[in-house]
Design a protein around this motif. Sequence first.
Motif, mmCIF file in Angstrom:
data_model
loop_
_atom_site.group_PDB
_atom_site.id
_atom_site.type_symbol
_atom_site.label_atom_id
_atom_site.label_comp_id
_atom_site.label_asym_id
_atom_site.label_seq_id
_atom_site.Cartn_x
_atom_site.Cartn_y
_atom_site.Cartn_z
ATOM 1 N N GLN A 108 13.755 11.318 -3.729
ATOM 2 C CA GLN A 108 12.790 10.235 -3.884
ATOM 3 C C GLN A 108 11.425 10.684 -3.390
ATOM 4 O OE1 GLN A 108 14.315 7.011 -1.423
ATOM 5 N NE2 GLN A 108 12.897 7.542 0.226
ATOM 6 N N CYS A 109 10.400 10.031 -3.925
ATOM 7 C CA CYS A 109 9.025 10.310 -3.491
ATOM 8 C C CYS A 109 8.678 9.396 -2.320
ATOM 9 C CB CYS A 109 8.066 10.106 -4.659
ATOM 10 S SG CYS A 109 7.724 8.358 -5.026
ATOM 11 N N PRO A 110 7.510 9.537 -1.691
ATOM 12 C CA PRO A 110 7.136 8.660 -0.579
ATOM 13 C C PRO A 110 7.081 7.189 -0.951
ATOM 14 C CG PRO A 110 5.754 10.609 -0.582
ATOM 15 C CD PRO A 110 6.548 10.651 -1.850
ATOM 16 N N ASN A 111 6.926 6.874 -2.257
ATOM 17 C CA ASN A 111 6.897 5.473 -2.705
ATOM 18 C C ASN A 111 8.280 4.951 -3.073
ATOM 19 O OD1 ASN A 111 4.126 4.890 -2.466
ATOM 20 N ND2 ASN A 111 3.695 6.037 -4.332
ATOM 21 N N CYS A 171 6.619 16.850 -8.677
ATOM 22 C CA CYS A 171 5.644 15.758 -8.781
ATOM 23 C C CYS A 171 6.340 14.522 -9.338
ATOM 24 C CB CYS A 171 4.493 16.174 -9.689
ATOM 25 S SG CYS A 171 3.227 14.900 -9.891
ATOM 26 N N CYS A 172 6.271 13.392 -8.640
ATOM 27 C CA CYS A 172 6.936 12.163 -9.066
ATOM 28 C C CYS A 172 6.444 11.760 -10.455
ATOM 29 C CB CYS A 172 6.663 11.038 -8.076
ATOM 30 S SG CYS A 172 7.358 9.442 -8.602
ATOM 31 N N PRO A 173 7.339 11.574 -11.420
ATOM 32 C CA PRO A 173 6.913 11.210 -12.769
ATOM 33 C C PRO A 173 6.414 9.775 -12.884
ATOM 34 C CG PRO A 173 9.298 11.160 -12.624
ATOM 35 C CD PRO A 173 8.808 11.725 -11.313
ATOM 36 N N THR A 174 6.647 8.965 -11.844
ATOM 37 C CA THR A 174 6.240 7.557 -11.901
ATOM 38 C C THR A 174 4.877 7.327 -11.267
ATOM 39 O OG1 THR A 174 8.571 6.876 -11.815
ATOM 40 C CG2 THR A 174 6.921 5.202 -11.317
ATOM 41 N N CYS A 175 4.702 7.800 -10.017
ATOM 42 C CA CYS A 175 3.434 7.543 -9.322
ATOM 43 C C CYS A 175 2.616 8.809 -9.091
ATOM 44 C CB CYS A 175 3.702 6.858 -7.985
ATOM 45 S SG CYS A 175 4.561 7.901 -6.781
ATOM 46 N N ARG A 176 3.178 9.993 -9.452
ATOM 47 C CA ARG A 176 2.502 11.281 -9.369
ATOM 48 C C ARG A 176 2.285 11.781 -7.936
ATOM 49 N NH1 ARG A 176 0.956 12.107 -14.588
ATOM 50 N NH2 ARG A 176 0.589 10.267 -15.843
ATOM 51 N N TYR A 177 2.933 11.139 -6.958
ATOM 52 C CA TYR A 177 2.865 11.670 -5.599
ATOM 53 C C TYR A 177 3.787 12.885 -5.481
ATOM 54 C CZ TYR A 177 -0.027 8.346 -3.055
ATOM 55 O OH TYR A 177 -1.100 7.630 -2.592
ATOM 56 N N MET A 220 0.847 -1.188 0.000
ATOM 57 C CA MET A 220 0.000 0.000 0.000
ATOM 58 C C MET A 220 0.884 1.239 0.000
ATOM 59 S SD MET A 220 -2.879 1.223 2.754
ATOM 60 C CE MET A 220 -3.874 -0.193 2.389
ATOM 61 N N ALA A 221 0.538 2.172 -0.836
ATOM 62 C CA ALA A 221 1.323 3.396 -0.936
ATOM 63 C C ALA A 221 1.147 4.234 0.316
ATOM 64 C CB ALA A 221 0.896 4.193 -2.162
ATOM 65 N N PRO A 222 2.187 4.918 0.743
ATOM 66 C CA PRO A 222 2.071 5.785 1.923
ATOM 67 C C PRO A 222 1.135 6.936 1.652
ATOM 68 C CG PRO A 222 4.169 6.116 0.805
ATOM 69 C CD PRO A 222 3.525 4.937 0.150
ATOM 70 N N ILE A 223 0.647 7.463 2.750
ATOM 71 C CA ILE A 223 -0.299 8.566 2.639
ATOM 72 C C ILE A 223 0.449 9.796 2.151
ATOM 73 C CG2 ILE A 223 -1.866 10.073 3.917
ATOM 74 C CD1 ILE A 223 -2.333 7.757 5.830
ATOM 75 N N GLY A 224 -0.100 10.487 1.174
ATOM 76 C CA GLY A 224 0.519 11.694 0.644
ATOM 77 C C GLY A 224 -0.359 12.268 -0.439
ATOM 78 N N ARG A 225 -0.032 13.458 -0.871
ATOM 79 C CA ARG A 225 -0.832 14.111 -1.905
ATOM 80 C C ARG A 225 -0.410 13.616 -3.270
ATOM 81 N NH1 ARG A 225 -1.142 20.382 -1.624
ATOM 82 N NH2 ARG A 225 1.127 20.157 -1.593
ATOM 83 N N ILE A 226 -1.388 13.353 -4.123
ATOM 84 C CA ILE A 226 -1.118 12.986 -5.508
ATOM 85 C C ILE A 226 -1.188 14.238 -6.348
ATOM 86 C CG2 ILE A 226 -1.933 11.657 -7.486
ATOM 87 C CD1 ILE A 226 -3.032 9.594 -5.578
ATOM 88 N N CYS A 227 -0.163 14.438 -7.197
ATOM 89 C CA CYS A 227 -0.147 15.615 -8.053
ATOM 90 C C CYS A 227 -1.270 15.527 -9.062
ATOM 91 C CB CYS A 227 1.187 15.724 -8.792
ATOM 92 S SG CYS A 227 2.603 15.858 -7.680
ATOM 93 N N LYS A 228 -1.965 16.624 -9.265
ATOM 94 C CA LYS A 228 -3.059 16.669 -10.224
ATOM 95 C C LYS A 228 -2.560 16.963 -11.633
ATOM 96 C CE LYS A 228 -6.468 18.152 -6.798
ATOM 97 N NZ LYS A 228 -7.453 19.168 -6.428
ATOM 98 N N GLU A 229 -1.360 17.608 -11.739
ATOM 99 C CA GLU A 229 -0.863 17.959 -13.057
ATOM 100 C C GLU A 229 -0.444 16.699 -13.802
ATOM 101 O OE1 GLU A 229 0.303 21.174 -10.148
ATOM 102 O OE2 GLU A 229 0.473 18.992 -10.307
ATOM 103 N N ASP A 230 -0.769 16.668 -15.071
ATOM 104 C CA ASP A 230 -0.343 15.554 -15.911
ATOM 105 C C ASP A 230 1.026 15.899 -16.475
ATOM 106 O OD1 ASP A 230 -0.202 13.285 -17.396
ATOM 107 O OD2 ASP A 230 -1.591 13.956 -18.973
ATOM 108 N N ILE A 231 2.068 15.716 -15.629
ATOM 109 C CA ILE A 231 3.393 16.176 -16.012
ATOM 110 C C ILE A 231 4.064 15.192 -16.959
ATOM 111 C CG2 ILE A 231 5.650 16.898 -15.183
ATOM 112 C CD1 ILE A 231 3.392 18.729 -14.412
ATOM 113 N N LEU A 232 4.238 13.953 -16.536
ATOM 114 C CA LEU A 232 4.912 12.952 -17.351
ATOM 115 C C LEU A 232 4.219 11.612 -17.171
ATOM 116 C CD1 LEU A 232 8.684 13.731 -16.554
ATOM 117 C CD2 LEU A 232 7.530 14.133 -18.717
#
Length: 309
Positions: free
Chosen positions: A74-77, A92-98, A1-13
Amino acid sequence: MAPIGRICKEDILESQSSFAKYDISTGSAEIKTAPPSKGIITNGGKPGMPSTSGVHELLECPVCMSSMFPPIHQCPNGHTLCSNCKARVHNCCPTCRYELGNIRCLALEKVAESLELPCRYQSLGCHDIFPYYSKLKHEQHCRFRPYDCPYAGSECSVSGDIPLLVSHLKDDHKVDMHDGCTFNHRYVKSNPQEVENATWMLTVFNCFGRQFCLHFEAFQLGMAPVYMAFLRFMGDDDEAKKFCYSLEVGANGRKLTWQGVPRSIRDSHRKVRDSQDGLIIQRNMALFFSGGDRQELKLRVTGRIWKEQ
């Protein structure tokens, strides 16, 4: 389970399903899907020595595909990327968007400290091995790195070893080739009032088994228009210092002379020009040497190259 955190709304990558394999011998990168692991992979054909290719992939930034150097983020994941790309993806993490935050991947930075890698110019003759964090600094000054084309007056992107560049100058830039250590060249310009960005490189000299580039340029030195002649050595600076050269220009019982050491083509012709490391002729003096009605530039530059004992 991914850690609690905000997911970026921007569609960056878009998330990438595979890493880019970084070719440490050439410094190039290409997208390839990594093959499935099959047991123990040997390094250099020596049984029992585990390959570090997997670690190399972990140290590649998934955005720019370059090797990562501290700080590694690194991101929370646990997805990592380099500090330059952290700003590019707007945190914003380009892999999981956190949201990335300011988490450092200290473990990966520590792993990098233990790696030793070959120089990227290994195929050109450099066989030294360097710690991961020293490799990049070495490559910036490696004596086996390619030379840039020394032709002046154009943005030529060709690079390579000296024999390749000599052929390139002769065939593509139509530069005259001259065997010998003395020269006598005449420069003519119909309108000497136009001095800005007037550039010539008339000759490459083959002397003492090495090559030298003769430059003659017109440019503004502050508010004063001047002409300048100088010599560059097709090789590294430590070899260039083994040679000297002289230049002379004159007429009507007057002359200007210059003696110096040729500069390596590692230094661009603009860098040498701006350092004023050569024979400088003020326009009024150049017109005086030209004679006539002072409406046409006619300069004869003579010189020679010799080897210091």
